[in-house]
Design a protein around this motif. Sequence first.
Motif, PDB file in Angstrom:
ATOM      1  N   SER A 196       0.825  -1.206   0.000  1.00  0.00           N
ATOM      2  CA  SER A 196       0.000   0.000   0.000  1.00  0.00           C
ATOM      3  C   SER A 196       0.860   1.257   0.000  1.00  0.00           C
ATOM      4  O   SER A 196       0.588   2.214  -0.738  1.00  0.00           O
ATOM      5  CB  SER A 196      -0.926  -0.007   1.221  1.00  0.00           C
ATOM      6  OG  SER A 196      -1.680   1.188   1.302  1.00  0.00           O
ATOM      7  N   VAL A 197       1.914   1.261   0.813  1.00  0.00           N
ATOM      8  CA  VAL A 197       2.814   2.418   0.885  1.00  0.00           C
ATOM      9  C   VAL A 197       3.567   2.591  -0.428  1.00  0.00           C
ATOM     10  O   VAL A 197       3.688   3.707  -0.958  1.00  0.00           O
ATOM     11  CB  VAL A 197       3.805   2.254   2.058  1.00  0.00           C
ATOM     12  CG1 VAL A 197       4.875   3.348   2.005  1.00  0.00           C
ATOM     13  CG2 VAL A 197       3.064   2.303   3.383  1.00  0.00           C
ATOM     14  N   ILE A 198       4.085   1.481  -0.976  1.00  0.00           N
ATOM     15  CA  ILE A 198       4.852   1.550  -2.225  1.00  0.00           C
ATOM     16  C   ILE A 198       4.009   2.099  -3.367  1.00  0.00           C
ATOM     17  O   ILE A 198       4.486   2.886  -4.197  1.00  0.00           O
ATOM     18  CB  ILE A 198       5.412   0.155  -2.583  1.00  0.00           C
ATOM     19  CG1 ILE A 198       6.497  -0.254  -1.574  1.00  0.00           C
ATOM     20  CG2 ILE A 198       5.992   0.140  -4.002  1.00  0.00           C
ATOM     21  CD1 ILE A 198       6.955  -1.683  -1.714  1.00  0.00           C
ATOM     22  N   LEU A 199       2.723   1.715  -3.409  1.00  0.00           N
ATOM     23  CA  LEU A 199       1.833   2.188  -4.476  1.00  0.00           C
ATOM     24  C   LEU A 199       1.258   3.570  -4.186  1.00  0.00           C
ATOM     25  O   LEU A 199       0.502   4.102  -4.997  1.00  0.00           O
ATOM     26  CB  LEU A 199       0.693   1.188  -4.688  1.00  0.00           C
ATOM     27  CG  LEU A 199       1.111  -0.183  -5.248  1.00  0.00           C
ATOM     28  CD1 LEU A 199      -0.097  -1.090  -5.382  1.00  0.00           C
ATOM     29  CD2 LEU A 199       1.803  -0.032  -6.599  1.00  0.00           C
ATOM     30  N   GLY A 200       1.614   4.138  -3.034  1.00  0.00           N
ATOM     31  CA  GLY A 200       1.189   5.495  -2.711  1.00  0.00           C
ATOM     32  C   GLY A 200      -0.298   5.638  -2.467  1.00  0.00           C
ATOM     33  O   GLY A 200      -0.898   6.664  -2.835  1.00  0.00           O
ATOM     34  N   GLU A 201      -0.906   4.659  -1.847  1.00  0.00           N
ATOM     35  CA  GLU A 201      -2.352   4.711  -1.625  1.00  0.00           C
ATOM     36  C   GLU A 201      -2.759   5.790  -0.626  1.00  0.00           C
ATOM     37  O   GLU A 201      -3.873   6.295  -0.667  1.00  0.00           O
ATOM     38  CB  GLU A 201      -2.856   3.356  -1.125  1.00  0.00           C
ATOM     39  CG  GLU A 201      -2.947   2.288  -2.182  1.00  0.00           C
ATOM     40  CD  GLU A 201      -3.678   1.059  -1.674  1.00  0.00           C
ATOM     41  OE1 GLU A 201      -4.166   0.290  -2.513  1.00  0.00           O
ATOM     42  OE2 GLU A 201      -3.755   0.858  -0.442  1.00  0.00           O
ATOM     43  N   GLY A 202      -1.884   6.115   0.315  1.00  0.00           N
ATOM     44  CA  GLY A 202      -2.296   7.019   1.378  1.00  0.00           C
ATOM     45  C   GLY A 202      -2.887   6.253   2.549  1.00  0.00           C
ATOM     46  O   GLY A 202      -3.170   5.058   2.456  1.00  0.00           O
ATOM     47  N   MET A 203      -3.101   6.949   3.660  1.00  0.00           N
ATOM     48  CA  MET A 203      -3.565   6.293   4.883  1.00  0.00           C
ATOM     49  C   MET A 203      -4.957   6.759   5.303  1.00  0.00           C
ATOM     50  O   MET A 203      -5.359   6.580   6.443  1.00  0.00           O
ATOM     51  CB  MET A 203      -2.573   6.573   6.018  1.00  0.00           C
ATOM     52  CG  MET A 203      -1.148   6.135   5.728  1.00  0.00           C
ATOM     53  SD  MET A 203      -1.001   4.350   5.499  1.00  0.00           S
ATOM     54  CE  MET A 203      -1.273   3.783   7.181  1.00  0.00           C
ATOM     55  N   ASP A 204      -5.676   7.374   4.398  1.00  0.00           N
ATOM     56  CA  ASP A 204      -6.989   7.922   4.741  1.00  0.00           C
ATOM     57  C   ASP A 204      -8.065   6.841   4.739  1.00  0.00           C
ATOM     58  O   ASP A 204      -8.295   6.175   3.727  1.00  0.00           O
ATOM     59  CB  ASP A 204      -7.385   9.020   3.744  1.00  0.00           C
ATOM     60  CG  ASP A 204      -6.466  10.224   3.827  1.00  0.00           C
ATOM     61  OD1 ASP A 204      -5.942  10.473   4.926  1.00  0.00           O
ATOM     62  OD2 ASP A 204      -6.269  10.890   2.789  1.00  0.00           O
ATOM     63  N   ILE A 205      -8.719   6.687   5.893  1.00  0.00           N
ATOM     64  CA  ILE A 205      -9.853   5.769   6.025  1.00  0.00           C
ATOM     65  C   ILE A 205     -11.037   6.547   6.572  1.00  0.00           C
ATOM     66  O   ILE A 205     -10.913   7.264   7.578  1.00  0.00           O
ATOM     67  CB  ILE A 205      -9.526   4.588   6.967  1.00  0.00           C
ATOM     68  CG1 ILE A 205      -8.416   3.717   6.383  1.00  0.00           C
ATOM     69  CG2 ILE A 205     -10.777   3.749   7.223  1.00  0.00           C
ATOM     70  CD1 ILE A 205      -8.018   2.559   7.281  1.00  0.00           C
TER      71      ILE A 205
END
Length: 251
Positions: A196-205
């Motif tokens: 998730s971090v590598i693909l740059g998804e972000g941490m927003d839930i």
Amino acid sequence: MSIRSIVGMLLVTVLWAICFPFIVVGLPDAPPLLFAALRALLAGICLVLIALARGGRVRYSPRRFFLLTAIGFSYTGMGLGGMFLGAGELGPGLATVLANAQPLFAAVLSYFFIREVVSGRLFAGLLIGFIGVVVLAAPDMEVSNSRFTGSVYILGGAVGTAIGNVLLKYQAGSDDIYWSMGIQLVIGSVFLGFASVILGEGMDINWTWSFATAALMLSIPATALMVVLWYALLASAPLTVSIRLPFLRRP
């Protein structure tokens, strides 16, 4: 096979089938791989807490821990990652059908790696099922469209699940079920988090009621309960088996 094992397998099938509808419900509120990592982490923590409550201790050799890491990467990391990435591109019905191509992959792998004999009738049944999957997925499928991409994700996840199932069969019955499944789920969640971090998804839930409900259902019954039940079944039954229900047998 006993009626108890058959009922257990049917329950696993139901728990696996409810995954995609709840994934689709939760995806608008969280990035797919982060959502998958959260699911695996919550389920893993639940099983680890149960193991601690039962007074169990962690006693794993480096070789056994490496095996659990491989299971976490394939069964949880690849399997859940493919499910969550693909579910956003496909409807839950088609995604569920595609994910169930996994038994054919598992049958082939089990023959080469754990020497389980696959009968001609069983292989023919699996092949017919796989052809059915292709027929269902084929309409309106082009290499450049999202449905094709989603199908690739789902089938990639199915391959990961199949690899994990072969490794689970090799491991099944040799140690504490709660520790093993809990640890591999936590390890898998780490792999998913890194992806998730590598693909740059972000941490927003967005913690809406619908997302919280979907996360809870996916983590506890559809993952924690399902993997424990599946692990117990693998310890007592072949990975690939042709089931003949007693009430369908010829007199």
